[in-house]
Design a protein around this motif. Structure first.
Motif, PDB file in Angstrom:
ATOM      1  N   PHE A 152       0.875  -1.175   0.000  1.00  0.00           N
ATOM      2  CA  PHE A 152       0.000   0.000   0.000  1.00  0.00           C
ATOM      3  C   PHE A 152       0.910   1.223   0.000  1.00  0.00           C
ATOM      4  O   PHE A 152       1.647   1.448   0.955  1.00  0.00           O
ATOM      5  CB  PHE A 152      -0.895  -0.002   1.241  1.00  0.00           C
ATOM      6  N   ASN A 153       0.866   1.992  -1.079  1.00  0.00           N
ATOM      7  CA  ASN A 153       1.763   3.140  -1.264  1.00  0.00           C
ATOM      8  C   ASN A 153       1.093   4.443  -0.880  1.00  0.00           C
ATOM      9  O   ASN A 153      -0.079   4.672  -1.182  1.00  0.00           O
ATOM     10  CB  ASN A 153       2.191   3.230  -2.728  1.00  0.00           C
ATOM     11  N   GLU A 196     -12.150  -4.858   2.838  1.00  0.00           N
ATOM     12  CA  GLU A 196     -11.031  -4.642   3.749  1.00  0.00           C
ATOM     13  C   GLU A 196     -10.053  -5.801   3.601  1.00  0.00           C
ATOM     14  O   GLU A 196     -10.464  -6.905   3.253  1.00  0.00           O
ATOM     15  CB  GLU A 196     -11.521  -4.558   5.197  1.00  0.00           C
ATOM     16  N   PRO A 197      -8.818  -5.551   3.809  1.00  0.00           N
ATOM     17  CA  PRO A 197      -8.167  -4.355   4.354  1.00  0.00           C
ATOM     18  C   PRO A 197      -7.791  -3.332   3.282  1.00  0.00           C
ATOM     19  O   PRO A 197      -7.021  -2.412   3.528  1.00  0.00           O
ATOM     20  CB  PRO A 197      -6.908  -4.923   4.996  1.00  0.00           C
ATOM     21  N   PHE A 198      -8.343  -3.495   2.078  1.00  0.00           N
ATOM     22  CA  PHE A 198      -7.935  -2.689   0.929  1.00  0.00           C
ATOM     23  C   PHE A 198      -8.619  -1.323   0.837  1.00  0.00           C
ATOM     24  O   PHE A 198      -8.249  -0.516   0.002  1.00  0.00           O
ATOM     25  CB  PHE A 198      -8.188  -3.470  -0.365  1.00  0.00           C
ATOM     26  N   THR A 199      -9.613  -1.068   1.670  1.00  0.00           N
ATOM     27  CA  THR A 199     -10.320   0.209   1.562  1.00  0.00           C
ATOM     28  C   THR A 199      -9.902   1.217   2.630  1.00  0.00           C
ATOM     29  O   THR A 199      -9.610   2.357   2.299  1.00  0.00           O
ATOM     30  CB  THR A 199     -11.845  -0.005   1.583  1.00  0.00           C
ATOM     31  N   ILE A 208      -2.278   0.408  -4.573  1.00  0.00           N
ATOM     32  CA  ILE A 208      -2.152  -0.943  -4.029  1.00  0.00           C
ATOM     33  C   ILE A 208      -1.545  -1.844  -5.093  1.00  0.00           C
ATOM     34  O   ILE A 208      -1.960  -1.825  -6.255  1.00  0.00           O
ATOM     35  CB  ILE A 208      -3.529  -1.504  -3.597  1.00  0.00           C
ATOM     36  N   TYR A 209      -0.561  -2.640  -4.680  1.00  0.00           N
ATOM     37  CA  TYR A 209       0.102  -3.573  -5.583  1.00  0.00           C
ATOM     38  C   TYR A 209       0.135  -4.926  -4.889  1.00  0.00           C
ATOM     39  O   TYR A 209       0.790  -5.088  -3.859  1.00  0.00           O
ATOM     40  CB  TYR A 209       1.528  -3.098  -5.880  1.00  0.00           C
ATOM     41  N   CYS A 210      -0.599  -5.886  -5.424  1.00  0.00           N
ATOM     42  CA  CYS A 210      -0.657  -7.227  -4.832  1.00  0.00           C
ATOM     43  C   CYS A 210       0.123  -8.209  -5.695  1.00  0.00           C
ATOM     44  O   CYS A 210      -0.120  -8.314  -6.897  1.00  0.00           O
ATOM     45  CB  CYS A 210      -2.096  -7.705  -4.719  1.00  0.00           C
ATOM     46  N   VAL A 238      -1.987  -7.895  -9.086  1.00  0.00           N
ATOM     47  CA  VAL A 238      -3.229  -7.118  -9.155  1.00  0.00           C
ATOM     48  C   VAL A 238      -2.891  -5.723  -8.660  1.00  0.00           C
ATOM     49  O   VAL A 238      -2.367  -5.559  -7.562  1.00  0.00           O
ATOM     50  CB  VAL A 238      -4.353  -7.757  -8.318  1.00  0.00           C
ATOM     51  N   ILE A 239      -3.188  -4.742  -9.492  1.00  0.00           N
ATOM     52  CA  ILE A 239      -2.801  -3.358  -9.228  1.00  0.00           C
ATOM     53  C   ILE A 239      -4.039  -2.482  -9.158  1.00  0.00           C
ATOM     54  O   ILE A 239      -4.918  -2.573 -10.011  1.00  0.00           O
ATOM     55  CB  ILE A 239      -1.864  -2.848 -10.345  1.00  0.00           C
ATOM     56  N   LYS A 240      -4.083  -1.632  -8.124  1.00  0.00           N
ATOM     57  CA  LYS A 240      -5.132  -0.612  -8.047  1.00  0.00           C
ATOM     58  C   LYS A 240      -4.452   0.740  -8.139  1.00  0.00           C
ATOM     59  O   LYS A 240      -3.627   1.096  -7.303  1.00  0.00           O
ATOM     60  CB  LYS A 240      -5.922  -0.717  -6.742  1.00  0.00           C
ATOM     61  N   ARG A 241      -4.801   1.490  -9.164  1.00  0.00           N
ATOM     62  CA  ARG A 241      -4.275   2.838  -9.353  1.00  0.00           C
ATOM     63  C   ARG A 241      -5.008   3.802  -8.420  1.00  0.00           C
ATOM     64  O   ARG A 241      -6.106   3.526  -7.948  1.00  0.00           O
ATOM     65  CB  ARG A 241      -4.454   3.292 -10.810  1.00  0.00           C
TER      66      ARG A 241
END
Length: 165
Positions: free
Chosen positions: A70-71, A151-154, A79-81, A103-106
């Motif tokens: 988590f950057n 969660e825990p991604f939010t 997020i970079y998984c 899996v990447i979330k911009r």
């Protein structure tokens, strides 16, 4: 775990992939949280060294097939998984096998899967067993939905990120 923890990602043939030292932040129902402050160094194998320009935290779940980074802002990748084998824990080290898929979330909310070509190539090159392929793909498919909604991604990770800012 001690105050500093060695993080070691390997490839399926056991070759060194990425490694670093991170600060132990805590453990909760999602796993072990480690943090890197601005200036933390990570190294790819024996070569490329990267110095963090933003704070970041990493989640190492127990008995799951992924790890997550988590950057802090302004980094475009929030997020970079990494899809990995389940993490092996010791007192001062976490170790796992990187299975290529990411899996990447911009920061704008876009979610994408990266390195599908590398995953296909390494299935042949390294001879991934069928159960590893199945677990890796299932974890990737789950993460595509989870990083956007669960969660825990939010919000949970933000508490840990605050600790290393």
């Amino acid at each position: 775990m001690g105050p500093d923890v060695r993080v070691v990602y390997r490839k399926f043939d056991e070759s060194l992939h990425w490694h670093s030292w991170l600060e132990f932040l805590g453990e909760d129902e999602y796993g072990v949280w480690l943090g890197g402050r601005v200036g933390a160094v990570s190294q790819r194998g024996e070569g490329l060294k990267l110095t963090a320009e933003e704070a970041h935290v990493q989640l190492f779940p127990r008995d799951k097939w992924f790890t997550a980074i988590f950057n802090d802002a302004p980094r475009m990748t929030e997020i970079y998984c990494d899809i990995t084998t389940p993490v092996e824990f010791s007192e001062d080290r976490v170790t796992m096998i990187d299975l290529d898929l990411d899996v990447i979330k911009r920061r704008d909310g876009t979610v994408l899967v990266d390195d599908e070509d590398e995953f296909a190539e390494h299935q042949v090159k390294y001879g991934y067993p069928a159960d590893i392929i199945k677990q890796a793909q299932a974890s990737c498919d789950w993460l595509v939905q989870a990083v956007a909604n669960d969660e825990p991604f939010t919000t949970v990770y933000k508490t840990y990120l605050d600790m290393v800012r």
